[in-house]
Design a protein around this motif. Structure first.
Motif, short mmCIF file in Angstrom:
data_model
loop_
_atom_site.label_atom_id
_atom_site.label_comp_id
_atom_site.label_asym_id
_atom_site.label_seq_id
_atom_site.Cartn_x
_atom_site.Cartn_y
_atom_site.Cartn_z
N ILE A 41 -2.45 7.12 0.18
CA ILE A 41 -2.28 7.62 -1.19
C ILE A 41 -2.17 6.44 -2.15
CG2 ILE A 41 -0.69 8.81 -2.75
CD1 ILE A 41 -0.08 10.72 -0.42
N HIS A 42 -1.38 5.46 -1.77
CA HIS A 42 -1.21 4.26 -2.59
C HIS A 42 -2.55 3.56 -2.81
CE1 HIS A 42 0.90 0.88 -4.34
NE2 HIS A 42 0.23 0.07 -3.54
N GLU A 43 -3.32 3.40 -1.74
CA GLU A 43 -4.63 2.76 -1.84
C GLU A 43 -5.59 3.60 -2.66
OE1 GLU A 43 -5.62 2.25 2.28
OE2 GLU A 43 -4.46 0.39 2.45
N TYR A 44 -5.52 4.91 -2.52
CA TYR A 44 -6.38 5.83 -3.27
C TYR A 44 -6.11 5.70 -4.78
CZ TYR A 44 -8.30 10.29 -4.91
OH TYR A 44 -9.00 11.26 -5.58
N LYS A 45 -4.84 5.62 -5.14
CA LYS A 45 -4.48 5.50 -6.55
C LYS A 45 -4.90 4.15 -7.13
CE LYS A 45 -0.73 8.82 -6.63
NZ LYS A 45 0.71 9.02 -6.82
N GLN A 46 -5.04 3.15 -6.29
CA GLN A 46 -5.52 1.84 -6.73
C GLN A 46 -7.04 1.80 -6.83
OE1 GLN A 46 -3.78 -0.80 -3.80
NE2 GLN A 46 -2.18 -1.38 -5.23
N GLY A 47 -7.71 2.86 -6.39
CA GLY A 47 -9.16 2.94 -6.48
C GLY A 47 -9.90 2.40 -5.27
N LYS A 48 -9.20 2.19 -4.19
CA LYS A 48 -9.83 1.62 -3.01
C LYS A 48 -10.85 2.57 -2.37
CE LYS A 48 -8.85 -0.75 1.28
NZ LYS A 48 -7.82 -1.27 2.17
N TYR A 49 -10.66 3.86 -2.52
CA TYR A 49 -11.53 4.83 -1.85
C TYR A 49 -12.57 5.44 -2.79
CZ TYR A 49 -7.84 4.54 1.64
OH TYR A 49 -6.92 4.10 2.54
#
Length: 53
Positions: A41-49
């Motif tokens: 979730i943290h990575e998703y919010k940073q735009g990683k996905y």
């Protein structure tokens, strides 16, 4: 041995977790560790996905 999860699978889990608001329920549903989902979730919010990378 470490498992690799596809980007599509991670997105599906994250979106389910954001809707459900309960990491433990989502973790049980997908048989994952809730800490892993929190990290995704943290990575998703940073735009990683994002799909356009």
């Amino acid at each position: 041995m470490r498992r690799k999860y596809s980007l599509e699978f991670k997105r599906e889990v994250v979106k389910d977790a954001l809707v459900e608001k309960s990491l433990s329920l989502v973790a049980r549903k997908y048989r994952l560790n809730s800490k892993m989902i929190y990290r995704w979730i943290h990575e998703y919010k940073q735009g990683k996905y994002s799909s356009y990378k």
